[in-house]
Scaffold this active site. Structure first.
Site, PDB file in Angstrom:
ATOM      1  N   GLU A  90       0.806  -1.219   0.000  1.00 45.50           N
ATOM      2  CA  GLU A  90       0.000   0.000   0.000  1.00 45.50           C
ATOM      3  C   GLU A  90       0.834   1.261   0.000  1.00 45.50           C
ATOM      4  O   GLU A  90       0.406   2.288  -0.521  1.00 45.50           O
ATOM      5  CB  GLU A  90      -0.996   0.001   1.177  1.00 45.50           C
TER       6      GLU A  90
ATOM      7  N   GLN B 106      -4.531  -9.083   6.328  1.00 41.11           N
ATOM      8  CA  GLN B 106      -4.202  -8.048   5.349  1.00 41.11           C
ATOM      9  C   GLN B 106      -5.427  -7.343   4.784  1.00 41.11           C
ATOM     10  O   GLN B 106      -5.471  -6.113   4.699  1.00 41.11           O
ATOM     11  CB  GLN B 106      -3.378  -8.649   4.203  1.00 41.11           C
ATOM     12  N   GLU B 107      -6.439  -8.106   4.401  1.00 46.38           N
ATOM     13  CA  GLU B 107      -7.615  -7.488   3.784  1.00 46.38           C
ATOM     14  C   GLU B 107      -8.380  -6.624   4.778  1.00 46.38           C
ATOM     15  O   GLU B 107      -8.773  -5.491   4.466  1.00 46.38           O
ATOM     16  CB  GLU B 107      -8.554  -8.551   3.216  1.00 46.38           C
ATOM     17  N   GLU B 108      -8.593  -7.144   5.981  1.00 44.76           N
ATOM     18  CA  GLU B 108      -9.346  -6.382   6.969  1.00 44.76           C
ATOM     19  C   GLU B 108      -8.645  -5.064   7.314  1.00 44.76           C
ATOM     20  O   GLU B 108      -9.287  -4.019   7.444  1.00 44.76           O
ATOM     21  CB  GLU B 108      -9.547  -7.207   8.240  1.00 44.76           C
TER      22      GLU B 108
ATOM     23  N   TRP C 126       0.454 -13.761  -1.592  1.00 44.40           N
ATOM     24  CA  TRP C 126      -0.986 -14.007  -1.746  1.00 44.40           C
ATOM     25  C   TRP C 126      -1.299 -15.483  -1.451  1.00 44.40           C
ATOM     26  O   TRP C 126      -0.648 -16.378  -1.976  1.00 44.40           O
ATOM     27  CB  TRP C 126      -1.394 -13.651  -3.178  1.00 44.40           C
ATOM     28  N   GLY C 127      -2.306 -15.702  -0.629  1.00 42.61           N
ATOM     29  CA  GLY C 127      -2.748 -17.068  -0.372  1.00 42.61           C
ATOM     30  C   GLY C 127      -1.850 -17.865   0.543  1.00 42.61           C
ATOM     31  O   GLY C 127      -2.033 -19.074   0.678  1.00 42.61           O
ATOM     32  N   CYS C 128      -0.885 -17.219   1.183  1.00 45.73           N
ATOM     33  CA  CYS C 128      -0.003 -17.930   2.113  1.00 45.73           C
ATOM     34  C   CYS C 128      -0.513 -17.696   3.539  1.00 45.73           C
ATOM     35  O   CYS C 128      -1.665 -17.371   3.740  1.00 45.73           O
ATOM     36  CB  CYS C 128       1.430 -17.450   1.935  1.00 45.73           C
ATOM     37  N   GLY C 129       0.333 -17.854   4.534  1.00 45.18           N
ATOM     38  CA  GLY C 129      -0.096 -17.585   5.899  1.00 45.18           C
ATOM     39  C   GLY C 129      -1.285 -18.421   6.298  1.00 45.18           C
ATOM     40  O   GLY C 129      -1.264 -19.648   6.250  1.00 45.18           O
ATOM     41  N   ALA C 130      -2.370 -17.770   6.692  1.00 44.03           N
ATOM     42  CA  ALA C 130      -3.555 -18.454   7.214  1.00 44.03           C
ATOM     43  C   ALA C 130      -4.189 -19.382   6.180  1.00 44.03           C
ATOM     44  O   ALA C 130      -4.854 -20.346   6.546  1.00 44.03           O
ATOM     45  CB  ALA C 130      -4.579 -17.436   7.697  1.00 44.03           C
TER      46      ALA C 130
ATOM     47  N   ASP D  83      -5.257  -7.012  -3.083  1.00 49.43           N
ATOM     48  CA  ASP D  83      -5.904  -7.305  -1.809  1.00 49.43           C
ATOM     49  C   ASP D  83      -6.020  -8.815  -1.709  1.00 49.43           C
ATOM     50  O   ASP D  83      -6.656  -9.457  -2.540  1.00 49.43           O
ATOM     51  CB  ASP D  83      -7.291  -6.639  -1.788  1.00 49.43           C
TER      52      ASP D  83
ATOM     53  N   TYR E  87      -0.232  -6.112  13.398  1.00 52.64           N
ATOM     54  CA  TYR E  87      -1.000  -7.057  12.582  1.00 52.64           C
ATOM     55  C   TYR E  87      -1.674  -8.042  13.516  1.00 52.64           C
ATOM     56  O   TYR E  87      -1.133  -8.374  14.576  1.00 52.64           O
ATOM     57  CB  TYR E  87      -0.020  -7.748  11.633  1.00 52.64           C
TER      58      TYR E  87
END
Length: 604
Positions: A369, A396-398, A510-514, A379, A437
């Site tokens: 950002e 991240q999105e929230e 993207w798509g990693c972590g949780a 996002d 975070y």
């Protein structure tokens, strides 16, 4: 000779070849929009490390964690941006290009005049905007229909009231109007009085909705920063403007249809004030049989229930309302929400793609950002847009939606994204700064958004919402049907949907972590999708120096070998087959690719 040494030698030779071709004209052609936005008084820094995913499959997920930092003090620009983002750590020695080499929003607009059509609903008066540069609401009529937002001020929205002589059916807006006018007439409102007003026109939820988080906010924030009770009446007054500001029915952005909605910032503020006060009908349940079960929630009731996380979230929301309710506030812009989908005929045959990789800037420093300003910013979305922003989610999105609350209004009309769909939002304003975070998230103060606006009066900020698959079993992602789905999802977002020049992409893990994604696999998927779309990438690894180095090395190997997207897809197919068959699947994707592309040199 070790594999890494060979790839570094190849990378060095590629860089030397490129340096001989780099002249001043190329530099002038690629002056970034971001550099033009910086002046002696820099914006507050946003977080340096960002989430590697959106909320979990449930909107209230709190899975995943990270250690983030944020600086919110302004300072003079004393270093070149590319120096800040790599050269001090030695990363740019392998990075294919500088951040400034990537395309940003053009300085001079190439947009066609603003107009509405069958797929683009404009809620302001286009004639007044074009001819008089005034932002006025477009006249229209209410539509109580399954293809449109059912508005709280609709004459068709009714409620049943109980009296001494029985029950009466009344217009629901009359109940809302009475309560909100009562709140707006006061100088300050206690949370108990606010709760009483909201439950008056939501009687079915008495004893079910909690306002503990809101009460805790008012009690815990120091008096010098505690303006909330004086703000509640102003939010009510803003909500009452809805019938005068949104006169035309708002269509739903439904699955399988390309469509766009453009609203003014004032219209968005009115809609969000109503969401805060929980006035939207038919939006308080997501049971399978509910009318809006396939849409995100929009009323703020879940955000008011107690959670340690919600205090800081509410501070960001309350700051937004504080700004937009000030008399001197200039809400003079527009925001466009556009849903895209690609049909089967548009989906690439990935195994046959001849495209080669585009430009890449990869760094462990900075964030999407802040340092991706002027680019298409990804996002890491939930399929229900916004994820858990109105509940306990803080990924991240929230966080993105809390810093840019105008994004939240997309939840009002955006149906759950399908596998071949994305949402692009152009023009949202950033109102706040933050640090941390997840459980460490903290609202740190106001943000002064100084971006230029395009001819449609939209801020030059473009956000792409794409949702990755959620892998509860990590090995499930090594399936070509899943990989193809992720390629098509990323390609839908990265594809150039308009004829005018479009910027390159700022993305990351993207798509990693949780969500359980393999960072190497997800990086390669995005590189392939960007190559097919003909766009460069700025890839932020969020202080993951290991991934930064690995991605730089494999990128230079692939580009030096002229590897096509199609060849990479076939390599992925082979790798996935081995991952599923092998009891020991410890070989990393990038190691497999190195051995597959340069087998003879890898054995030296």
């Amino acid at each position: 000779m070790p594999v890494r040494f060979i790839s570094v030698v190849v990378s060095f030779q590629v860089e030397m070849d490129k340096l001989t071709d780099h002249d001043n004209s190329q530099t002038n052609d690629l002056i970034s929009f971001e550099d033009n936005q910086h002046n002696e008084n820099r914006k507050p820094d946003l977080v340096k490390q960002q989430s590697s995913d959106s909320s979990s499959a449930q909107a209230s997920s709190s899975a995943g964690s990270s250690s983030d930092g944020c600086s919110t003090t302004k300072g003079n620009k004393t270093k070149d941006k590319d120096t800040e983002l790599g050269m001090l750590t030695g990363e740019d020695s392998l990075s294919d290009c500088q951040l400034s080499d990537l395309k940003k929003f053009p300085q001079h607009d190439v947009l066609a005049p603003l107009k509405f059509n069958k797929s683009h609903t404009v809620l302001i008066n286009v004639h007044a905007f074009t001819c008089e540069e005034k932002i006025l609401p477009q006249d229209g009529r209410d539509l109580w229909h399954c293809d449109f937002v059912k508005m709280p001020c609709s004459p068709t929205s009714t409620a049943t009231t109980r009296g001494l002589i029985g029950t009466n059916v009344v217009k629901r807006w009359e109940l809302i109007d009475k309560q909100l006018k009562s709140l707006a007439s006061l100088k300050s409102v206690k949370v108990d009085r606010l709760e009483e007003a909201i439950l008056n026109y939501n009687p079915a939820y008495k004893g079910k909705w909690s306002f503990d988080a809101l009460s805790s906010l008012v009690k815990q924030v120091p008096r010098t920063d505690n303006y909330f009770e004086e703000l509640f009446p102003k939010i009510a007054a803003l909500a009452l403007k809805l019938p005068h500001q949104v006169k035309k029915a708002i269509p739903l952005l439904q699955r399988g249809h390309h469509a766009a909605i453009t609203l003014s910032q004032l219209q968005i503020a009115c809609l969000l004030a109503n969401a805060f006060l929980c006035t939207f009908p038919h939006r308080n349940t997501q049971r399978p049989e509910a009318e809006y079960h396939n849409y995100p929630s929009i009323n703020f009731n879940k955000l008011f229930g107690y959670s340690k996380r919600k205090k800081e979230k509410l501070r960001a929301i309350m700051h937004y309302f504080r700004v937009v309710t000030q008399e001197e506030s200039k809400l003079n812009g527009l925001v466009t929400f556009e849903r895209f989908c690609i049909g089967n005929s548009e989906k690439p045959n990935w195994g046959s793609c001849e495209e080669k990789l585009q430009k890449l800037h990869v760094t462990s420093q900075g964030s999407i950002e802040k340092d991706g300003i002027g680019m298409l910013q990804v996002d890491f979305a939930n399929s229900l847009i916004g994820g858990g922003v109105l509940d306990s989610g803080l990924l991240q999105e929230e966080i993105l939606f809390l810093m840019n609350p105008e994004l939240i209004v997309s939840r009002l009309f955006t149906e759950k994204l399908a596998d071949n769909e994305c949402l692009i939002i152009t023009g949202s304003q950033q109102f706040s700064s933050y640090s941390g975070y997840s459980d460490n998230f903290e609202w740190t103060g106001p943000y002064e958004d100084q971006l230029d606006r395009d001819h449609w009066h939209r801020l030059k900020r473009q956000i792409l919402a794409i949702d990755a698959l959620h892998f509860r079993n990590r090995r499930d992602q090594y399936n070509m049907s899943h990989i193809t789905r992720e390629l098509n999802k990323a390609y839908c977002g990265f594809k150039k949907h308009h004829k005018h020049e479009e910027p390159d992409i700022a993305t990351g893990k993207w798509g990693c972590g949780a969500f359980g994604g393999d960072a190497q696999l997800k990086a390669l998927i995005q590189l392939m999708a960007a190559a097919k779309a003909g766009r460069g990438l700025a890839f932020f690894t969020f202080q993951d120096k290991g991934l930064t180095k690995e991605l730089q090395e494999i990128y230079h190997l692939l580009t030096s070998e002229g590897t096509t997207v199609g060849k990479l897809f076939k390599l992925l197919d082979t790798y996935c087959t081995r991952q599923r068959r092998a009891e020991d699947s410890s070989q990393h994707l990038f190691d497999f690719i190195r051995l597959s592309i340069t087998p003879s040199r890898s054995q030296l």
